[in-house]
Design a protein around this motif. Structure first.
Motif, PDB file in Angstrom:
ATOM      1  N   PHE A  23     -58.872  -7.240 -53.671  1.00 55.01           N
ATOM      2  CA  PHE A  23     -58.687  -7.616 -55.146  1.00 55.01           C
ATOM      3  C   PHE A  23     -57.646  -6.960 -55.860  1.00 55.01           C
ATOM      4  CE2 PHE A  23     -62.181  -4.512 -55.073  1.00 55.01           C
ATOM      5  CZ  PHE A  23     -61.834  -3.702 -56.141  1.00 55.01           C
ATOM      6  N   LEU A  24     -57.214  -7.520 -56.795  1.00 50.63           N
ATOM      7  CA  LEU A  24     -56.068  -6.663 -57.615  1.00 50.63           C
ATOM      8  C   LEU A  24     -56.195  -5.534 -58.035  1.00 50.63           C
ATOM      9  CD1 LEU A  24     -53.322  -7.802 -58.298  1.00 50.63           C
ATOM     10  CD2 LEU A  24     -54.128  -8.278 -60.602  1.00 50.63           C
ATOM     11  N   PHE A  25     -55.505  -4.480 -57.719  1.00 52.45           N
ATOM     12  CA  PHE A  25     -55.609  -3.111 -58.129  1.00 52.45           C
ATOM     13  C   PHE A  25     -56.704  -2.282 -57.448  1.00 52.45           C
ATOM     14  CE2 PHE A  25     -54.019  -4.670 -62.324  1.00 52.45           C
ATOM     15  CZ  PHE A  25     -52.632  -4.382 -62.206  1.00 52.45           C
ATOM     16  N   GLU A  26     -57.139  -3.093 -56.252  1.00 50.39           N
ATOM     17  CA  GLU A  26     -57.991  -2.257 -55.398  1.00 50.39           C
ATOM     18  C   GLU A  26     -57.337  -1.071 -54.585  1.00 50.39           C
ATOM     19  OE1 GLU A  26     -61.052  -3.086 -51.483  1.00 50.39           O
ATOM     20  OE2 GLU A  26     -59.787  -4.713 -52.476  1.00 50.39           O
ATOM     21  N   GLY A  37     -52.575   3.938 -52.001  1.00 49.06           N
ATOM     22  CA  GLY A  37     -52.023   2.917 -52.648  1.00 49.06           C
ATOM     23  C   GLY A  37     -52.858   1.955 -53.382  1.00 49.06           C
ATOM     24  N   GLU A  38     -52.374   1.017 -53.908  1.00 48.55           N
ATOM     25  CA  GLU A  38     -53.073   0.222 -54.967  1.00 48.55           C
ATOM     26  C   GLU A  38     -52.320  -1.351 -54.685  1.00 48.55           C
ATOM     27  OE1 GLU A  38     -54.468   0.759 -59.434  1.00 48.55           O
ATOM     28  OE2 GLU A  38     -52.239   0.890 -59.061  1.00 48.55           O
ATOM     29  N   VAL A  39     -53.380  -2.356 -54.468  1.00 44.94           N
ATOM     30  CA  VAL A  39     -52.973  -3.726 -54.586  1.00 44.94           C
ATOM     31  C   VAL A  39     -52.353  -4.136 -55.698  1.00 44.94           C
ATOM     32  CG1 VAL A  39     -53.825  -6.123 -53.897  1.00 44.94           C
ATOM     33  CG2 VAL A  39     -54.654  -3.942 -52.619  1.00 44.94           C
ATOM     34  N   VAL A  49     -48.984  -3.695 -51.332  1.00 47.76           N
ATOM     35  CA  VAL A  49     -49.617  -2.551 -51.804  1.00 47.76           C
ATOM     36  C   VAL A  49     -48.535  -1.531 -52.410  1.00 47.76           C
ATOM     37  CG1 VAL A  49     -50.982  -0.458 -50.960  1.00 47.76           C
ATOM     38  CG2 VAL A  49     -51.380  -2.941 -50.341  1.00 47.76           C
ATOM     39  N   GLN A  50     -48.900  -1.220 -53.371  1.00 51.11           N
ATOM     40  CA  GLN A  50     -47.939  -0.106 -54.023  1.00 51.11           C
ATOM     41  C   GLN A  50     -48.517   1.310 -53.808  1.00 51.11           C
ATOM     42  OE1 GLN A  50     -46.605  -0.177 -58.156  1.00 51.11           O
ATOM     43  NE2 GLN A  50     -47.999   1.541 -58.661  1.00 51.11           N
TER      44      GLN A  50
END
Length: 568
Positions: A23-26, A37-39, A49-50
Protein backbone atom coordinates in the motif's frame (compact mmCIF):
# COMPACT_ATOMS: atom_id res chain seq x y z
CA UNK A 1 7.77 -9.46 -1.40
CA UNK A 2 9.34 -8.34 -4.65
CA UNK A 3 12.58 -7.91 -6.57
CA UNK A 4 14.53 -4.86 -7.68
CA UNK A 5 14.24 -4.16 -11.41
CA UNK A 6 15.60 -0.60 -11.63
CA UNK A 7 17.69 1.69 -9.42
CA UNK A 8 17.96 5.46 -9.91
CA UNK A 9 19.65 6.98 -6.88
CA UNK A 10 17.19 6.73 -3.97
CA UNK A 11 14.34 5.65 -6.29
CA UNK A 12 14.01 1.89 -6.69
CA UNK A 13 11.47 0.16 -8.95
CA UNK A 14 10.27 -3.19 -7.65
CA UNK A 15 8.54 -6.05 -9.46
CA UNK A 16 5.87 -7.20 -7.01
CA UNK A 17 5.29 -10.92 -6.66
CA UNK A 18 1.85 -12.32 -7.47
CA UNK A 19 -0.53 -12.03 -4.52
CA UNK A 20 1.53 -9.29 -2.83
CA UNK A 21 -0.40 -6.03 -2.40
CA UNK A 22 1.75 -3.22 -0.97
CA UNK A 23 0.00 0.00 0.00
CA UNK A 24 1.00 3.63 -0.47
CA UNK A 25 3.64 4.83 2.03
CA UNK A 26 4.24 1.30 3.33
CA UNK A 27 7.74 0.79 4.71
CA UNK A 28 9.90 -1.59 2.69
CA UNK A 29 13.25 -3.27 3.40
CA UNK A 30 15.36 -3.23 0.25
CA UNK A 31 18.21 -5.61 -0.62
CA UNK A 32 20.50 -7.68 1.54
CA UNK A 33 21.30 -4.72 3.81
CA UNK A 34 17.56 -4.19 4.43
CA UNK A 35 17.73 -0.52 3.51
CA UNK A 36 14.68 1.35 4.78
CA UNK A 37 12.35 2.76 2.13
CA UNK A 38 8.77 3.83 1.54
CA UNK A 39 6.35 2.92 -1.24
CA UNK A 40 5.51 6.12 -3.14
CA UNK A 41 3.87 4.74 -6.29
CA UNK A 42 2.00 1.54 -7.19
CA UNK A 43 0.83 -0.06 -10.44
CA UNK A 44 -0.62 -3.52 -11.06
CA UNK A 45 2.68 -5.40 -10.77
CA UNK A 46 5.17 -2.66 -9.97
CA UNK A 47 5.93 -0.51 -6.91
CA UNK A 48 8.27 2.45 -6.69
CA UNK A 49 10.16 2.63 -3.39
CA UNK A 50 11.82 5.79 -2.12
CA UNK A 51 14.87 4.56 -0.17
CA UNK A 52 15.95 6.62 2.83
CA UNK A 53 19.54 5.37 2.82
CA UNK A 54 22.37 5.34 0.30
CA UNK A 55 21.77 2.82 -2.49
CA UNK A 56 25.36 2.32 -3.70
CA UNK A 57 25.95 -1.37 -4.50
CA UNK A 58 22.25 -2.24 -4.73
CA UNK A 59 21.73 -4.76 -7.58
CA UNK A 60 18.86 -5.66 -9.88
CA UNK A 61 17.24 -8.84 -8.64
CA UNK A 62 17.76 -8.26 -4.92
CA UNK A 63 14.78 -8.99 -2.70
CA UNK A 64 12.45 -6.37 -1.26
CA UNK A 65 10.25 -7.07 1.79
CA UNK A 66 7.08 -5.08 2.51
CA UNK A 67 6.57 -4.66 6.26
CA UNK A 68 2.84 -3.91 6.34
CA UNK A 69 3.27 -0.69 8.32
CA UNK A 70 3.92 3.00 7.64
CA UNK A 71 6.98 4.97 8.68
CA UNK A 72 6.44 5.61 12.39
CA UNK A 73 8.18 6.86 15.53
CA UNK A 74 8.08 5.60 19.10
CA UNK A 75 6.90 8.31 21.50
CA UNK A 76 7.56 7.76 25.18
CA UNK A 77 9.11 9.18 28.36
CA UNK A 78 12.77 9.95 27.75
CA UNK A 79 12.42 11.24 24.19
CA UNK A 80 13.20 14.76 25.39
CA UNK A 81 16.95 15.26 25.27
CA UNK A 82 17.37 12.77 22.42
CA UNK A 83 19.22 13.43 19.16
CA UNK A 84 17.60 11.57 16.26
CA UNK A 85 18.20 11.30 12.55
CA UNK A 86 15.46 11.90 9.97
CA UNK A 87 14.12 8.36 10.42
CA UNK A 88 13.90 8.48 14.21
CA UNK A 89 17.12 6.53 14.83
CA UNK A 90 19.27 7.57 17.80
CA UNK A 91 22.40 9.62 17.08
CA UNK A 92 25.28 10.33 19.41
CA UNK A 93 26.04 13.92 20.41
CA UNK A 94 29.17 13.76 18.21
CA UNK A 95 27.00 13.20 15.13
CA UNK A 96 28.55 9.79 14.43
CA UNK A 97 27.22 8.24 11.23
CA UNK A 98 24.80 5.32 11.23
CA UNK A 99 25.82 2.45 8.95
CA UNK A 100 23.42 1.52 6.17
CA UNK A 101 20.67 -0.87 7.20
CA UNK A 102 21.53 -0.42 10.86
CA UNK A 103 20.77 2.06 13.56
CA UNK A 104 18.60 1.80 16.62
CA UNK A 105 15.26 3.56 16.84
CA UNK A 106 14.37 5.29 20.08
CA UNK A 107 12.61 3.08 22.63
CA UNK A 108 12.28 3.66 26.39
CA UNK A 109 14.50 1.39 28.48
CA UNK A 110 14.44 0.60 32.18
CA UNK A 111 11.64 1.16 34.66
CA UNK A 112 9.45 4.23 35.18
CA UNK A 113 7.21 5.34 38.05
CA UNK A 114 3.62 5.37 36.75
CA UNK A 115 1.09 7.48 38.67
CA UNK A 116 -2.50 6.58 37.64
CA UNK A 117 -5.19 9.24 37.37
CA UNK A 118 -8.13 6.86 36.83
CA UNK A 119 -9.56 3.86 38.67
CA UNK A 120 -11.30 0.68 37.61
CA UNK A 121 -14.82 1.39 36.39
CA UNK A 122 -14.16 4.96 35.19
CA UNK A 123 -15.42 5.95 31.76
CA UNK A 124 -12.71 7.63 29.64
CA UNK A 125 -12.61 9.20 26.19
CA UNK A 126 -9.90 8.94 23.56
CA UNK A 127 -7.16 11.44 24.37
CA UNK A 128 -8.07 11.60 28.09
CA UNK A 129 -5.37 11.46 30.77
CA UNK A 130 -5.11 8.06 32.49
CA UNK A 131 -1.85 8.65 34.33
CA UNK A 132 1.60 10.17 34.06
CA UNK A 133 5.28 9.38 34.30
CA UNK A 134 7.70 12.00 35.62
CA UNK A 135 11.13 11.61 34.08
CA UNK A 136 14.07 14.03 34.43
CA UNK A 137 11.74 16.72 35.78
CA UNK A 138 9.21 16.51 32.94
CA UNK A 139 5.69 15.13 33.33
CA UNK A 140 4.82 12.79 30.45
CA UNK A 141 1.05 12.35 30.34
CA UNK A 142 -0.26 8.95 29.29
CA UNK A 143 -3.45 9.27 27.22
CA UNK A 144 -6.12 6.72 26.40
CA UNK A 145 -6.16 5.83 22.68
CA UNK A 146 -9.84 4.79 22.75
CA UNK A 147 -13.19 5.45 24.43
CA UNK A 148 -14.26 2.88 27.02
CA UNK A 149 -14.38 1.69 30.61
CA UNK A 150 -11.21 1.25 32.66
CA UNK A 151 -10.84 -2.48 33.34
CA UNK A 152 -7.40 -2.61 34.97
CA UNK A 153 -4.89 -0.14 36.46
CA UNK A 154 -1.27 -0.72 37.46
CA UNK A 155 0.63 1.56 39.81
CA UNK A 156 4.31 1.99 40.66
CA UNK A 157 7.38 0.83 38.75
CA UNK A 158 6.66 -0.29 35.18
CA UNK A 159 8.64 -1.12 32.07
CA UNK A 160 7.65 -0.10 28.55
CA UNK A 161 6.62 -3.65 27.67
CA UNK A 162 3.88 -4.00 30.30
CA UNK A 163 0.48 -2.30 30.02
CA UNK A 164 -0.34 0.26 32.72
CA UNK A 165 -4.07 0.62 32.05
CA UNK A 166 -6.66 -1.42 30.19
CA UNK A 167 -9.55 0.47 28.58
CA UNK A 168 -12.20 -1.92 27.32
CA UNK A 169 -10.21 -4.53 25.41
CA UNK A 170 -7.31 -2.16 24.65
CA UNK A 171 -4.05 -2.21 26.62
CA UNK A 172 -2.45 1.19 27.23
CA UNK A 173 1.34 1.40 27.49
CA UNK A 174 3.59 4.29 28.50
CA UNK A 175 4.74 4.48 24.88
CA UNK A 176 2.88 4.76 21.60
CA UNK A 177 3.72 4.36 17.91
CA UNK A 178 2.57 7.06 15.49
CA UNK A 179 2.80 7.16 11.70
CA UNK A 180 4.65 10.37 10.87
CA UNK A 181 2.52 11.28 7.85
CA UNK A 182 -0.83 11.08 9.65
CA UNK A 183 -1.81 14.16 11.74
CA UNK A 184 -2.92 13.65 15.34
CA UNK A 185 -6.64 13.06 15.76
CA UNK A 186 -6.81 14.50 19.30
CA UNK A 187 -7.93 18.01 20.14
CA UNK A 188 -10.28 20.65 18.76
CA UNK A 189 -8.86 23.81 17.21
CA UNK A 190 -9.34 27.06 19.12
CA UNK A 191 -8.47 30.66 18.30
CA UNK A 192 -4.88 31.70 19.02
CA UNK A 193 -4.54 34.38 21.70
CA UNK A 194 -1.07 34.18 23.29
CA UNK A 195 2.21 35.04 21.59
CA UNK A 196 5.19 32.75 21.38
CA UNK A 197 7.35 35.18 23.33
CA UNK A 198 11.04 35.14 22.36
CA UNK A 199 12.61 38.18 24.04
CA UNK A 200 13.63 39.53 20.59
CA UNK A 201 12.02 42.97 20.29
CA UNK A 202 11.48 43.19 16.54
CA UNK A 203 9.94 39.70 16.61
CA UNK A 204 7.71 40.08 19.67
CA UNK A 205 6.66 43.71 19.42
CA UNK A 206 6.38 44.37 15.69
CA UNK A 207 5.93 40.98 14.04
CA UNK A 208 4.67 38.51 16.67
CA UNK A 209 3.80 34.89 16.06
CA UNK A 210 1.07 33.36 18.20
CA UNK A 211 1.33 30.06 20.02
CA UNK A 212 -0.30 27.80 17.48
CA UNK A 213 0.73 30.00 14.56
CA UNK A 214 3.17 29.53 11.69
CA UNK A 215 6.09 31.76 10.73
CA UNK A 216 8.71 31.74 7.99
CA UNK A 217 12.25 33.13 7.99
CA UNK A 218 13.36 33.69 4.39
CA UNK A 219 16.87 34.91 3.71
CA UNK A 220 19.84 34.36 1.45
CA UNK A 221 23.11 32.73 2.46
CA UNK A 222 24.79 34.41 5.45
CA UNK A 223 21.79 36.47 6.61
CA UNK A 224 21.51 34.69 9.97
CA UNK A 225 18.60 32.24 9.63
CA UNK A 226 20.22 29.50 11.70
CA UNK A 227 21.45 31.90 14.39
CA UNK A 228 17.99 33.47 14.68
CA UNK A 229 16.31 30.06 14.96
CA UNK A 230 18.77 28.98 17.65
CA UNK A 231 18.08 32.21 19.53
CA UNK A 232 14.32 31.70 19.27
CA UNK A 233 14.71 28.09 20.45
CA UNK A 234 16.67 29.20 23.50
CA UNK A 235 14.49 32.10 24.60
CA UNK A 236 10.94 31.21 23.51
CA UNK A 237 8.39 30.42 26.21
CA UNK A 238 7.25 27.09 24.73
CA UNK A 239 7.17 24.04 26.99
CA UNK A 240 8.94 21.86 24.41
CA UNK A 241 11.34 22.62 21.54
CA UNK A 242 11.72 20.41 18.46
CA UNK A 243 14.68 21.55 16.35
CA UNK A 244 14.94 20.03 12.86
CA UNK A 245 18.17 20.43 10.92
CA UNK A 246 16.94 19.50 7.44
CA UNK A 247 19.66 19.34 4.79
CA UNK A 248 21.89 21.76 6.69
CA UNK A 249 25.66 21.91 6.20
CA UNK A 250 27.50 19.39 8.34
CA UNK A 251 29.62 21.95 10.20
CA UNK A 252 26.53 23.96 11.21
CA UNK A 253 24.71 20.85 12.40
CA UNK A 254 27.77 19.63 14.30
CA UNK A 255 27.96 22.99 16.07
CA UNK A 256 24.29 22.68 17.06
CA UNK A 257 24.81 19.12 18.35
CA UNK A 258 27.75 20.26 20.47
CA UNK A 259 26.36 23.59 21.70
CA UNK A 260 22.73 22.72 22.48
CA UNK A 261 23.56 20.23 25.27
CA UNK A 262 25.65 22.96 26.95
CA UNK A 263 22.95 25.65 26.89
CA UNK A 264 21.15 26.59 30.11
CA UNK A 265 17.39 26.94 30.05
CA UNK A 266 16.82 30.64 30.91
CA UNK A 267 13.50 29.78 32.61
CA UNK A 268 14.60 26.88 34.83
CA UNK A 269 18.39 27.09 35.00
CA UNK A 270 18.58 23.44 33.93
CA UNK A 271 20.03 22.19 30.62
CA UNK A 272 17.95 23.35 27.65
CA UNK A 273 18.10 19.81 26.24
CA UNK A 274 15.75 18.72 29.05
CA UNK A 275 12.89 20.14 26.98
CA UNK A 276 14.36 19.75 23.49
CA UNK A 277 14.44 17.07 20.79
CA UNK A 278 17.07 17.51 18.05
CA UNK A 279 16.62 15.98 14.61
CA UNK A 280 19.76 16.01 12.47
CA UNK A 281 19.78 15.45 8.72
CA UNK A 282 22.82 17.01 7.08
CA UNK A 283 23.17 17.90 3.41
CA UNK A 284 25.42 14.89 2.66
CA UNK A 285 22.85 12.40 3.97
CA UNK A 286 20.40 10.77 1.52
CA UNK A 287 18.03 13.42 0.17
CA UNK A 288 14.93 11.27 0.64
CA UNK A 289 15.37 11.31 4.43
CA UNK A 290 14.98 15.10 4.42
CA UNK A 291 11.28 14.78 3.70
CA UNK A 292 10.71 12.33 6.55
CA UNK A 293 12.68 14.52 9.01
CA UNK A 294 10.10 17.33 8.78
CA UNK A 295 7.18 14.93 9.28
CA UNK A 296 9.02 13.22 12.13
CA UNK A 297 9.58 16.50 13.97
CA UNK A 298 5.95 17.57 13.68
CA UNK A 299 4.72 14.14 14.84
CA UNK A 300 6.88 14.46 17.98
CA UNK A 301 5.43 17.95 18.50
CA UNK A 302 1.88 16.57 18.23
CA UNK A 303 2.68 14.01 20.93
CA UNK A 304 3.38 16.79 23.42
CA UNK A 305 0.57 19.01 22.09
CA UNK A 306 -1.92 16.25 22.87
CA UNK A 307 -0.71 16.35 26.48
CA UNK A 308 -1.66 20.03 26.66
CA UNK A 309 1.84 21.49 26.23
CA UNK A 310 2.94 24.31 23.93
CA UNK A 311 5.53 23.18 21.39
CA UNK A 312 7.77 25.23 19.11
CA UNK A 313 9.07 23.50 15.96
CA UNK A 314 12.14 25.02 14.28
CA UNK A 315 12.62 23.67 10.75
CA UNK A 316 15.92 24.69 9.15
CA UNK A 317 15.44 24.71 6.26
CA UNK A 318 12.31 23.87 4.28
CA UNK A 319 14.06 24.86 1.03
CA UNK A 320 16.40 21.86 1.35
CA UNK A 321 13.32 19.72 1.97
CA UNK A 322 11.68 21.07 -1.22
CA UNK A 323 14.90 20.50 -3.18
CA UNK A 324 14.88 16.85 -2.07
CA UNK A 325 11.30 16.50 -3.37
CA UNK A 326 12.41 18.04 -6.68
CA UNK A 327 15.27 15.56 -7.08
CA UNK A 328 13.13 12.53 -6.23
CA UNK A 329 10.19 13.58 -8.43
CA UNK A 330 12.62 14.08 -11.32
CA UNK A 331 13.98 10.55 -10.89
CA UNK A 332 10.41 9.22 -10.82
CA UNK A 333 9.63 10.98 -14.11
CA UNK A 334 6.93 13.25 -12.70
CA UNK A 335 5.97 16.33 -14.70
CA UNK A 336 7.79 19.37 -13.25
CA UNK A 337 6.43 22.89 -12.91
CA UNK A 338 8.38 26.13 -12.41
CA UNK A 339 12.09 25.72 -11.60
CA UNK A 340 11.70 21.94 -11.76
CA UNK A 341 9.68 21.57 -8.56
CA UNK A 342 6.91 18.93 -8.53
CA UNK A 343 3.30 19.98 -9.07
CA UNK A 344 2.55 18.88 -5.48
CA UNK A 345 4.93 21.49 -3.98
CA UNK A 346 2.18 23.82 -2.79
CA UNK A 347 0.07 21.06 -1.21
CA UNK A 348 3.14 19.53 0.48
CA UNK A 349 4.09 22.88 2.05
CA UNK A 350 0.47 23.33 3.15
CA UNK A 351 0.42 19.85 4.71
CA UNK A 352 3.30 20.88 6.97
CA UNK A 353 2.14 24.30 8.15
CA UNK A 354 -1.50 23.24 8.52
CA UNK A 355 -0.43 20.92 11.35
CA UNK A 356 0.32 24.01 13.43
CA UNK A 357 -2.47 25.33 15.64
CA UNK A 358 -3.87 25.85 19.12
CA UNK A 359 -6.03 22.99 20.38
CA UNK A 360 -8.40 22.24 23.21
CA UNK A 361 -7.27 18.84 24.46
CA UNK A 362 -8.76 16.55 27.11
CA UNK A 363 -6.14 17.75 29.58
CA UNK A 364 -5.87 21.48 28.83
CA UNK A 365 -4.80 23.62 25.88
CA UNK A 366 -1.93 22.55 23.67
CA UNK A 367 -0.33 24.25 20.70
CA UNK A 368 2.19 23.72 17.92
CA UNK A 369 4.02 26.73 16.51
CA UNK A 370 6.02 26.03 13.35
CA UNK A 371 8.87 28.34 12.37
CA UNK A 372 10.40 27.37 9.04
CA UNK A 373 13.54 28.86 7.54
CA UNK A 374 13.56 29.33 3.75
CA UNK A 375 16.74 29.72 1.70
CA UNK A 376 15.76 31.35 -1.62
CA UNK A 377 18.60 31.17 -4.17
CA UNK A 378 20.21 34.60 -4.48
CA UNK A 379 17.79 36.00 -1.90
CA UNK A 380 14.98 36.03 -4.48
CA UNK A 381 11.72 36.03 -2.49
CA UNK A 382 9.68 35.44 -5.65
CA UNK A 383 10.97 31.88 -6.11
CA UNK A 384 8.36 29.09 -5.65
CA UNK A 385 9.20 27.79 -2.15
CA UNK A 386 9.20 31.26 -0.56
CA UNK A 387 6.11 32.34 -2.47
CA UNK A 388 4.06 29.28 -1.52
CA UNK A 389 5.31 29.40 2.09
CA UNK A 390 3.95 32.97 2.42
CA UNK A 391 0.48 31.65 1.60
CA UNK A 392 0.42 29.32 4.60
CA UNK A 393 2.27 31.28 7.29
CA UNK A 394 0.89 34.20 9.28
CA UNK A 395 4.25 35.80 10.10
CA UNK A 396 7.00 36.63 7.61
CA UNK A 397 10.42 37.67 8.97
CA UNK A 398 12.35 38.76 5.88
CA UNK A 399 16.11 38.73 6.49
CA UNK A 400 18.14 41.37 4.69
CA UNK A 401 21.68 40.87 3.37
CA UNK A 402 22.61 44.56 3.77
CA UNK A 403 21.56 44.56 7.43
CA UNK A 404 23.43 41.32 8.05
CA UNK A 405 26.58 42.74 6.40
CA UNK A 406 26.29 45.80 8.66
CA UNK A 407 26.25 43.48 11.72
CA UNK A 408 22.64 44.47 12.43
CA UNK A 409 20.98 41.71 14.45
CA UNK A 410 18.36 40.41 14.02
CA UNK A 411 18.75 41.27 10.33
CA UNK A 412 14.96 41.40 9.83
CA UNK A 413 13.90 44.02 7.31
CA UNK A 414 10.83 45.72 8.89
CA UNK A 415 9.62 46.94 5.49
CA UNK A 416 9.38 43.48 3.90
CA UNK A 417 8.09 41.66 7.01
CA UNK A 418 4.57 41.34 8.37
CA UNK A 419 2.45 39.55 10.98
CA UNK A 420 -1.23 38.64 10.91
CA UNK A 421 -1.23 37.78 14.61
CA UNK A 422 -0.80 41.27 16.11
CA UNK A 423 -4.56 41.70 16.66
CA UNK A 424 -4.91 38.19 18.12
CA UNK A 425 -2.25 38.76 20.80
CA UNK A 426 -3.15 42.40 21.57
CA UNK A 427 -5.09 41.57 24.74
CA UNK A 428 -2.12 39.60 26.09
CA UNK A 429 0.19 42.55 25.48
CA UNK A 430 -2.24 45.12 26.89
CA UNK A 431 -1.60 43.72 30.38
CA UNK A 432 1.76 45.52 30.24
CA UNK A 433 0.73 48.77 28.52
CA UNK A 434 -1.01 50.29 25.51
CA UNK A 435 0.50 47.87 23.01
CA UNK A 436 -1.85 48.70 20.12
CA UNK A 437 -1.13 52.44 20.14
CA UNK A 438 2.63 52.01 20.65
CA UNK A 439 2.97 49.43 17.88
CA UNK A 440 0.86 51.53 15.49
CA UNK A 441 3.03 54.61 16.15
CA UNK A 442 6.23 52.63 15.64
CA UNK A 443 5.04 51.02 12.40
CA UNK A 444 3.94 54.39 10.97
CA UNK A 445 7.26 55.99 11.92
CA UNK A 446 9.22 53.16 10.30
CA UNK A 447 7.17 53.34 7.12
CA UNK A 448 7.78 57.08 6.81
CA UNK A 449 11.46 56.53 7.60
CA UNK A 450 11.79 53.96 4.81
CA UNK A 451 10.60 56.50 2.25
CA UNK A 452 13.00 59.14 3.57
CA UNK A 453 15.93 56.72 3.70
CA UNK A 454 15.66 56.20 -0.05
CA UNK A 455 15.96 59.97 -0.54
CA UNK A 456 18.89 60.17 1.88
CA UNK A 457 20.77 57.44 -0.01
CA UNK A 458 20.16 59.26 -3.27
CA UNK A 459 20.64 62.91 -2.26
CA UNK A 460 22.10 62.92 1.25
CA UNK A 461 20.59 63.81 4.63
CA UNK A 462 21.17 67.55 4.23
CA UNK A 463 18.85 67.62 1.22
CA UNK A 464 15.83 66.96 3.46
CA UNK A 465 13.66 69.81 4.77
CA UNK A 466 13.85 70.25 8.55
CA UNK A 467 10.48 68.59 9.29
CA UNK A 468 11.41 65.50 7.23
CA UNK A 469 14.87 65.46 8.77
CA UNK A 470 13.17 65.18 12.17
CA UNK A 471 11.09 62.23 10.98
CA UNK A 472 14.22 60.58 9.64
CA UNK A 473 15.94 60.97 13.03
CA UNK A 474 12.91 59.41 14.76
CA UNK A 475 13.23 56.45 12.41
CA UNK A 476 16.96 56.12 13.16
CA UNK A 477 16.56 56.18 16.94
CA UNK A 478 13.86 53.46 16.80
CA UNK A 479 16.06 51.29 14.60
CA UNK A 480 19.16 51.66 16.77
CA UNK A 481 17.60 51.77 20.25
CA UNK A 482 14.81 49.22 19.79
CA UNK A 483 15.14 47.01 16.70
CA UNK A 484 18.85 46.33 16.97
CA UNK A 485 19.76 43.75 19.60
CA UNK A 486 23.01 42.21 20.81
CA UNK A 487 22.71 38.44 21.18
CA UNK A 488 25.97 38.31 23.16
CA UNK A 489 25.20 41.09 25.64
CA UNK A 490 23.94 39.63 28.96
CA UNK A 491 21.33 42.40 29.31
CA UNK A 492 20.33 43.05 25.70
CA UNK A 493 20.07 39.41 24.58
CA UNK A 494 16.55 39.17 26.06
CA UNK A 495 13.84 41.76 26.74
CA UNK A 496 10.77 40.92 28.80
CA UNK A 497 7.30 42.13 27.69
CA UNK A 498 7.34 44.86 30.33
CA UNK A 499 10.76 46.10 29.28
CA UNK A 500 9.72 46.20 25.62
CA UNK A 501 6.64 48.28 26.46
CA UNK A 502 8.67 50.64 28.67
CA UNK A 503 11.32 51.07 25.96
CA UNK A 504 8.65 51.86 23.37
CA UNK A 505 7.11 54.42 25.76
CA UNK A 506 10.52 56.08 26.24
CA UNK A 507 10.99 56.33 22.46
CA UNK A 508 7.50 57.73 21.93
CA UNK A 509 8.06 60.29 24.71
CA UNK A 510 11.33 61.33 23.07
CA UNK A 511 9.61 61.66 19.68
CA UNK A 512 6.75 63.73 21.10
CA UNK A 513 9.14 66.18 22.81
CA UNK A 514 11.29 66.49 19.70
CA UNK A 515 8.21 67.43 17.69
CA UNK A 516 6.93 69.81 20.35
CA UNK A 517 10.28 71.66 20.58
CA UNK A 518 10.59 71.81 16.80
CA UNK A 519 7.02 73.02 16.15
CA UNK A 520 6.69 75.49 19.03
CA UNK A 521 10.20 76.95 19.12
CA UNK A 522 11.61 76.15 15.68
CA UNK A 523 14.81 74.73 17.18
CA UNK A 524 17.08 73.23 14.47
CA UNK A 525 16.85 69.45 14.23
CA UNK A 526 20.60 68.94 14.61
CA UNK A 527 20.51 70.75 17.94
CA UNK A 528 17.46 68.78 19.12
CA UNK A 529 18.98 65.37 18.38
CA UNK A 530 22.47 66.21 19.68
CA UNK A 531 21.40 66.45 23.34
CA UNK A 532 23.25 63.99 25.66
CA UNK A 533 19.93 62.45 26.71
CA UNK A 534 19.67 60.87 23.24
CA UNK A 535 22.82 58.85 23.95
CA UNK A 536 21.23 57.58 27.17
CA UNK A 537 18.17 56.48 25.24
CA UNK A 538 20.32 54.56 22.74
CA UNK A 539 22.14 52.78 25.58
CA UNK A 540 19.07 51.88 27.66
CA UNK A 541 18.72 48.44 26.08
CA UNK A 542 22.13 47.41 27.45
CA UNK A 543 22.28 49.45 30.64
CA UNK A 544 18.83 48.81 32.15
CA UNK A 545 18.41 45.23 33.37
CA UNK A 546 15.11 43.46 34.01
CA UNK A 547 15.42 44.28 37.73
CA UNK A 548 15.88 48.01 37.09
CA UNK A 549 12.93 48.90 34.87
CA UNK A 550 12.09 51.86 37.09
CA UNK A 551 15.12 53.53 35.46
CA UNK A 552 13.13 53.69 32.22
CA UNK A 553 10.42 55.67 34.00
CA UNK A 554 13.14 57.98 35.31
CA UNK A 555 14.51 58.31 31.77
CA UNK A 556 11.09 59.49 30.53
CA UNK A 557 11.03 62.19 33.23
CA UNK A 558 14.57 63.21 32.34
CA UNK A 559 13.55 63.61 28.68
CA UNK A 560 10.70 65.90 29.75
CA UNK A 561 13.07 67.97 31.89
CA UNK A 562 15.74 68.33 29.18
CA UNK A 563 13.40 69.33 26.36
CA UNK A 564 11.09 71.25 28.68
CA UNK A 565 13.95 73.76 29.05
CA UNK A 566 13.58 74.66 25.36
CA UNK A 567 9.97 75.78 25.94
CA UNK A 568 10.64 78.05 28.89
Amino acid sequence: MGRVVRVSGPVVEVAVEEGEKPFLFEVAQVGGLKLMGEVVSITKDRAVVQVYERTEGLKVGERVFFTGRMLSVTLAPGILGMILDGLGRVLSSSGERIERGRGKKFFPEGEFEFVPQVKVGDEVNAGQLVGFVEFKGFKYKILSPVDGTVARVKEGKVSAEEPVVKVGETDVFIFEERAVRIPSRFGKRVEVSEPLFTGQRIVDFLFPVAKGGAASIPGGFGTGKTVLQQTLAKWCNADVIVYIGCGERGNEMTEILKEFPKLKDPYTGKPLMNRTVLIANTSDMPVSARESSIYLGITIAEYFKDMGYSVAVMADSTSRWAEAMREISGRMGELPIEEGFPASLSSKIASIYERAGAFKTADGNGSITIIGAVSPPGGDFSEPVTRHTKRFTGTFWALDRELASARFYPAINPFNSYSRYAEFVKDWWNRFGDYGALRRWMVETLQEGERLEKLVRLLGRESLPEDQKLKYEEFNVIREAFLRQNAFDPVDCYSSPKKQIFMAEVLKTLSEWWRKVFEERGVPVDRIVSQPIVSEVLKMKMEVSEDELEKLEELKKKIEEVYGEFLR
